[in-house]
Structures are given as C-alpha cells and as structure tokens.
Design a protein around this motif. Structure first.
Motif, PDB file in Angstrom:
ATOM      1  N   THR A 298       0.983  -1.246  -0.024  1.00 47.48           N
ATOM      2  CA  THR A 298      -0.136   0.063   0.074  1.00 47.48           C
ATOM      3  C   THR A 298       0.973   1.196  -0.036  1.00 47.48           C
ATOM      4  N   SER A 299       1.971   1.158   0.645  1.00 49.55           N
ATOM      5  CA  SER A 299       3.022   2.413   0.480  1.00 49.55           C
ATOM      6  C   SER A 299       3.597   2.544  -0.802  1.00 49.55           C
ATOM      7  N   VAL A 300       3.890   1.591  -1.364  1.00 47.63           N
ATOM      8  CA  VAL A 300       4.411   1.903  -2.755  1.00 47.63           C
ATOM      9  C   VAL A 300       3.088   2.210  -3.789  1.00 47.63           C
ATOM     10  N   ALA A 301       1.931   1.962  -3.612  1.00 41.09           N
ATOM     11  CA  ALA A 301       0.645   2.390  -4.011  1.00 41.09           C
ATOM     12  C   ALA A 301       0.462   3.588  -4.099  1.00 41.09           C
ATOM     13  N   HIS A 302       0.674   4.280  -2.862  1.00 40.63           N
ATOM     14  CA  HIS A 302       0.437   5.579  -2.597  1.00 40.63           C
ATOM     15  C   HIS A 302       1.700   6.559  -3.575  1.00 40.63           C
ATOM     16  N   TRP A 303       3.069   6.115  -3.524  1.00 42.72           N
ATOM     17  CA  TRP A 303       3.899   6.479  -3.981  1.00 42.72           C
ATOM     18  C   TRP A 303       3.753   6.814  -5.651  1.00 42.72           C
ATOM     19  N   LEU A 304       3.083   5.486  -6.071  1.00 44.62           N
ATOM     20  CA  LEU A 304       3.051   5.394  -7.529  1.00 44.62           C
ATOM     21  C   LEU A 304       1.662   6.421  -8.033  1.00 44.62           C
ATOM     22  N   THR A 305       0.934   6.590  -6.922  1.00 45.65           N
ATOM     23  CA  THR A 305      -0.256   7.888  -7.403  1.00 45.65           C
ATOM     24  C   THR A 305       0.237   9.322  -6.921  1.00 45.65           C
ATOM     25  N   GLY A 306       1.400   9.357  -6.554  1.00 43.71           N
ATOM     26  CA  GLY A 306       2.061  10.832  -6.445  1.00 43.71           C
ATOM     27  C   GLY A 306       2.239  11.160  -4.833  1.00 43.71           C
ATOM     28  N   ALA A 307       2.130  10.301  -4.038  1.00 40.90           N
ATOM     29  CA  ALA A 307       2.877  10.552  -2.718  1.00 40.90           C
ATOM     30  C   ALA A 307       4.245  10.757  -2.867  1.00 40.90           C
ATOM     31  N   ARG A 308       4.969  11.531  -2.048  1.00 41.77           N
ATOM     32  CA  ARG A 308       6.306  11.758  -2.099  1.00 41.77           C
ATOM     33  C   ARG A 308       6.808  11.038  -0.499  1.00 41.77           C
ATOM     34  N   PRO A 309       7.708  10.004  -0.437  1.00 39.50           N
ATOM     35  CA  PRO A 309       8.308   9.580   0.731  1.00 39.50           C
ATOM     36  C   PRO A 309       9.256  10.655   0.977  1.00 39.50           C
ATOM     37  N   ARG A 310       9.786  10.527   2.316  1.00 34.60           N
ATOM     38  CA  ARG A 310      10.738  11.384   2.718  1.00 34.60           C
ATOM     39  C   ARG A 310      11.995  11.169   2.220  1.00 34.60           C
ATOM     40  N   ALA A 311      13.028  12.290   2.337  1.00 33.31           N
ATOM     41  CA  ALA A 311      14.214  12.225   1.679  1.00 33.31           C
ATOM     42  C   ALA A 311      15.083  10.556   1.661  1.00 33.31           C
ATOM     43  N   ASP A 312      15.123  10.394   2.794  1.00 31.04           N
ATOM     44  CA  ASP A 312      15.897   9.155   3.124  1.00 31.04           C
ATOM     45  C   ASP A 312      15.367   8.034   2.362  1.00 31.04           C
ATOM     46  N   VAL A 313      14.127   7.691   2.391  1.00 31.90           N
ATOM     47  CA  VAL A 313      13.319   6.875   1.779  1.00 31.90           C
ATOM     48  C   VAL A 313      13.629   6.773   0.115  1.00 31.90           C
ATOM     49  N   VAL A 314      13.297   8.169  -0.304  1.00 33.07           N
ATOM     50  CA  VAL A 314      13.902   8.300  -1.568  1.00 33.07           C
ATOM     51  C   VAL A 314      15.059   7.730  -2.147  1.00 33.07           C
ATOM     52  N   ARG A 315      16.204   8.070  -1.199  1.00 35.07           N
ATOM     53  CA  ARG A 315      17.626   7.524  -1.564  1.00 35.07           C
ATOM     54  C   ARG A 315      17.720   6.102  -1.376  1.00 35.07           C
ATOM     55  N   LEU A 316      16.886   5.303  -0.577  1.00 30.73           N
ATOM     56  CA  LEU A 316      16.799   3.958  -0.310  1.00 30.73           C
ATOM     57  C   LEU A 316      16.128   3.207  -1.749  1.00 30.73           C
ATOM     58  N   LEU A 317      15.001   3.900  -2.144  1.00 32.84           N
ATOM     59  CA  LEU A 317      14.155   3.487  -3.247  1.00 32.84           C
ATOM     60  C   LEU A 317      15.478   3.484  -4.615  1.00 32.84           C
ATOM     61  N   ALA A 318      16.088   4.605  -4.844  1.00 31.50           N
ATOM     62  CA  ALA A 318      17.127   4.914  -5.825  1.00 31.50           C
ATOM     63  C   ALA A 318      18.040   3.588  -5.795  1.00 31.50           C
ATOM     64  N   GLU A 319      18.460   3.376  -4.486  1.00 30.53           N
ATOM     65  CA  GLU A 319      19.450   2.476  -4.444  1.00 30.53           C
ATOM     66  C   GLU A 319      18.999   1.020  -4.703  1.00 30.53           C
ATOM     67  N   VAL A 320      17.686   0.659  -4.306  1.00 27.44           N
ATOM     68  CA  VAL A 320      17.465  -0.841  -4.468  1.00 27.44           C
ATOM     69  C   VAL A 320      16.989  -1.125  -5.715  1.00 27.44           C
ATOM     70  N   LEU A 321      16.580   0.086  -6.634  1.00 37.79           N
ATOM     71  CA  LEU A 321      16.198  -0.078  -8.086  1.00 37.79           C
ATOM     72  C   LEU A 321      17.524  -0.205  -8.874  1.00 37.79           C
ATOM     73  N   SER A 322      18.509   0.442  -8.362  1.00 33.52           N
ATOM     74  CA  SER A 322      19.781   0.710  -8.863  1.00 33.52           C
ATOM     75  C   SER A 322      20.203  -0.943  -8.852  1.00 33.52           C
ATOM     76  N   ARG A 323      20.106  -1.402  -7.736  1.00 27.04           N
ATOM     77  CA  ARG A 323      20.804  -3.016  -7.696  1.00 27.04           C
ATOM     78  C   ARG A 323      19.949  -3.861  -8.540  1.00 27.04           C
ATOM     79  N   ARG A 324      18.699  -3.952  -8.717  1.00 28.24           N
ATOM     80  CA  ARG A 324      17.912  -4.490  -9.431  1.00 28.24           C
ATOM     81  C   ARG A 324      18.240  -4.502 -10.891  1.00 28.24           C
ATOM     82  N   LEU A 325      18.174  -3.077 -11.458  1.00 22.91           N
ATOM     83  CA  LEU A 325      18.285  -3.056 -12.810  1.00 22.91           C
ATOM     84  C   LEU A 325      19.777  -3.043 -13.327  1.00 22.91           C
ATOM     85  N   GLY A 326      20.836  -2.961 -12.332  1.00 24.13           N
ATOM     86  CA  GLY A 326      22.258  -3.113 -12.849  1.00 24.13           C
ATOM     87  C   GLY A 326      22.648  -1.686 -13.491  1.00 24.13           C
ATOM     88  N   ARG A 327      21.872  -0.703 -13.279  1.00 23.84           N
ATOM     89  CA  ARG A 327      22.509   0.501 -13.560  1.00 23.84           C
ATOM     90  C   ARG A 327      22.197   1.646 -12.677  1.00 23.84           C
TER      91      ARG A 327
END
Length: 452
Positions: free
Chosen positions: A45-74
């Motif tokens: 449900t948290s991810v669903a909120h982000w997808l519909t425009g809710a903005r997570p706090r700054a430290d969570v944004v950085r974590l999102l960027a990191e885990v997707l970097s790991r997953r996608l390899g770039r």
C-alpha cells in the motif's frame, strides 16, 4: 477542494522494468534500510501511494534509488524516479570532487542537529574505482585531474604533524569505547582545519603527507559510523578517503581503505561485493609492508571462506599468518601494524565459515586472551562472537560465560553494534528460558537494554 496528486509514471515504468511487485519493492526498501540501522515497515500500500503521487521522505527516496539500481544493474537517481532531491542533499554532496565532498560532508556531520540528514544514506553496491573519484560525474574534472584553487597560504611540517597526532589520538577510540565517542570532534577537525590545509600552498612532500593524513582521518571517521550502523555515510567517507589516498599515491593506505570497504560489505551481508573489494585490495598491494599484506590476506580468507572456496581461503589464511609473523611493526596502530589479536579474530571468522567451529573457538579465545584491557569494545564484541559460536555448537554453559563477560563491558560502551549484540543475546537465549543460568542472563540483559 481535495488536492489531486499526479501519477508518478517514472516510478511506475521502473517498477515494471524491474519485474517486482509492489510488495517486493517495499520489502527491498525495508531490507536496504535495515543495512543502515533503520527500521521501516513499508508494504504494497505504501508503494501504491508513491505510484499515485505521494512523496516519501528524503532518506526513503535514496533507498528507493539504491534498491532499483541494484535490481536493474544501472544507476537510478532520484530524478529518474520522478523524485528530484534537493540540490543540497547528501547524495548530491557525494558526487562532488573528494576534497569538496569531504568539506561539505564533515561540516554537516560535525553538527549533531544536522547529522540526522546523513545517517540514513543508503549503502551502495556499485564498486568504487581506486583510480578516480567514484562519486564524481565522469564528464567533470575531478580532484585527480585538476589543481584546486588555493588561497595565498602555505602549510608545512606543523600541519603534517597535527594530522599525525590526530590519527594517533582517534585511531584507538572506537576500539576502546565505541563509535559514539569522538565522531563530532573528528568531523569538526576535518571540516574546520584539514580541508583548508588541502587547499593551501605546499611542496610536493607536504602535499602527499596531507592527503595521506586526510585519507586516514576520513577512514577513522567512517569506522565510527560503521559501528553506529550508519553504513551509507561510512561508505561515503571511505570512498572520499580512497580518492585522497589514490591522489597521494599511497598504496598502503589505499589497501587498508579497500580492505575496510570489504569488511563493511561482508558485515552487512554483501558477500560477493566484499570479495571483489578484497581482491581489489590485493591488486593494489604490490610493494606494501608485510603487515598491510597480512591485513588484506586475512580479509581475503574470510571472503573466500564465505564464498565456499575452502582451498583459496586456507591459502589466504596461511599467507596472512606467514606475513604477520614476519611483519616489521615499528609502532602499534591501524596504519603501521597488524596486531596478532586482530588476525586471530579474522582467522576465527574464516574457520567458522568453513565449519571448523572448534578451530574458530580456539582462535577467538586466543584473540580475547591477548587483547589489551583498554580495548573495551573489541573485547566485548569478541566475547559476544565467542558466545554466539558456543551457542551454535550447543555449548550453553560456555556461551553463558562469554555473554557474562560481554555484559560486564557493555555499560561502558557507546556502540550501536554492541546494542545489536545485546539484542542477539536476548534472542539467542530465548529457547533456553527453562535453564536457570540462561534465564538469569536474559534478565540481566533486559535490565541493560537502552531505549530505542
């Protein structure tokens, strides 16, 4: 009127590309947060909120960027996520040349009221390049390729001596009392004095010594943050230190930094990354003193054992012991020697990974027996490791005795890692609640628990 949020199409596209469900992305963010001591409980449900425009706090944004970097390899940035960071965010600071990044990062870190912006930086899995500053835009000039502008001031032997004294003063502090002591003072010294000296006029010898000293102090500050489970911030300092040591052309300090990066990665479960960093240290070690090579081969043994390569682990361990036995140690210290007690601790880690539990217990006992009483944190953590190992092989009485030694030392520490060991004590002894000795120990531990 109800505010309408815009759908985050960028995050939706990245999630689709990753092949993750919303629940899987939430779990990945929670796991990356745990690596840096942050407890998050996001779900789909948290991810669903982000997808519909809710903005997570700054430290969570950085974590999102990191885990997707790991997953996608770039690399995935906050901007790629559709969540642009503020221009002064810690992640932005770390993309600057090493000297500038050190000045800015240490300046924020020296202020306890501003430090909270840094402590939840995510740990990154991309490997640093010891020949360049890994956090700098490759199209921009770096601290290695251009001479920074310097004010009209000359530095020399006095500043070099001050750096040496600071290294000697701060180096034993974490092992003695934990990473919660001295980090503000060290960050302030780096921000207020050292970064200014790096911009001043100096001859080549002085410049080399200043860069080496700054790299070593940045490493020491990183160690305090590792002990406090601020792994992303610690990694930032280690990468800055690596860039400074490379600029100084100091192979010994470079090897020690790479080895520390490997130890950090291994400690939070990134075993393949730890092995690659240890191998990078080995490649950089040509011509370094025996103590430095012993230091890195001990870590190689741990990494190769964790990777399941028994033969290579045994070879590395033998090499570490041989080099340690003949090491020229003019003075004790992280950068001038490799203590036999530390080697025995690494030996125990390698043997435990190779399922030689009896050998590991013997190595830990030797390490503990020969440590200085002043190394309170180190003695506490070795005792905790010995207790966990005894418990694993069914030696409850010996485990309780080792845990008692840990608890004797614990109140004197300011160390998040020690706090985690206390939590492991309580969890590990829970199945033995019917045993009087174990239950007494758990009661004592509960009384010592600090509030979150």
């Amino acid at each position: 009127m109800k505010e309408t949020r815009a759908t985050n199409h960028a995050l939706r596209a990245l999630l689709d590309e990753s092949g993750w469900t919303q629940e899987a992305l939430a779990r990945a963010v929670n796991a990356a947060a745990a690596e840096i001591g942050l407890r998050l409980r996001y779900d789909r449900t948290s991810v669903a909120h982000w997808l519909t425009g809710a903005r997570p706090r700054a430290d969570v944004v950085r974590l999102l960027a990191e885990v997707l970097s790991r997953r996608l390899g770039r690399p995935v940035s906050a901007a790629t996520l559709g969540l642009d960071p503020a221009p002064t965010s810690p992640s932005t600071l770390l993309r600057r040349p090493a000297r500038e990044a050190l000045a800015d990062l240490a300046g924020i870190d020296a202020d306890p009221h501003r430090r909270h912006h840094l402590v939840h930086l995510p740990y990154r899995l991309d490997l640093p390049d010891s020949d360049t500053d890994p956090d700098t835009d490759p199209d921009e000039p770096t601290a290695l390729s251009r001479e920074p502008a310097r004010p009209f001031r000359r530095v020399g032997a006095a500043e070099v001596r001050a750096l040496q004294l600071a290294v000697d003063a701060f180096a034993p502090l974490t092992d003695s009392l934990g990473g919660g002591h001295g980090r503000t003072a060290l960050a302030a010294f780096l921000a207020d004095d050292v970064t200014g000296w790096l911009q001043a006029h100096a001859d080549d010898r002085t410049r080399h010594d200043l860069l080496t000293g700054a790299a070593r102090l940045a490493l020491l500050l990183a160690r305090t943050h590792i002990d406090q489970y601020a792994h992303g911030l610690a990694q930032g300092y280690l990468r800055i230190a690596l860039s400074l040591a490379t600029e100084a052309d100091d192979p010994s300090t470079t090897v020690i930094i790479l080895r520390t990066l490997s130890t950090q990665a291994h400690g939070i479960g990134h075993l393949r990354t730890a092995l690659r960093l240890a191998e990078a240290a080995e490649n950089a070690a040509r011509g370094t003193p025996s103590s430095v090579r012993s230091f890195l081969h001990a870590q190689l043994a741990v990494c190769r054992a964790a990777d399941g390569d028994r033969r290579a682990a045994v070879v590395s361990l033998s090499c570490a012991e041989r080099l340690g036995g003949r090491a020229d140690e003019p003075s004790p210290g992280l950068f001038t020697s490799y203590a036999s007690t530390a080697l025995q601790y690494q030996r125990a880690q390698a043997l435990s990974a190779l399922h030689d539990h009896a050998g590991a217990v013997g190595a830990l006992k030797t390490s503990l027996r020969n440590r200085s009483p002043a190394d309170i944190r180190a003695r506490a953590l070795v005792s905790a490791g010995l207790a966990r190992l005894h418990l694993r092989i069914g030696h409850l009485e010996e485990a309780c005795a080792a845990w008692e030694s840990f608890l004797d030392l614990y109140p004197r520490l300011n160390s998040v890692r020690a706090d985690h060991e206390l939590a492991q004590l309580l969890q590990g002894l829970r199945p033995y609640h019917r045993q009087p000795a174990a239950e007494r120990l758990r009661a004592r531990a509960r009384m010592m628990q600090r509030p979150d």
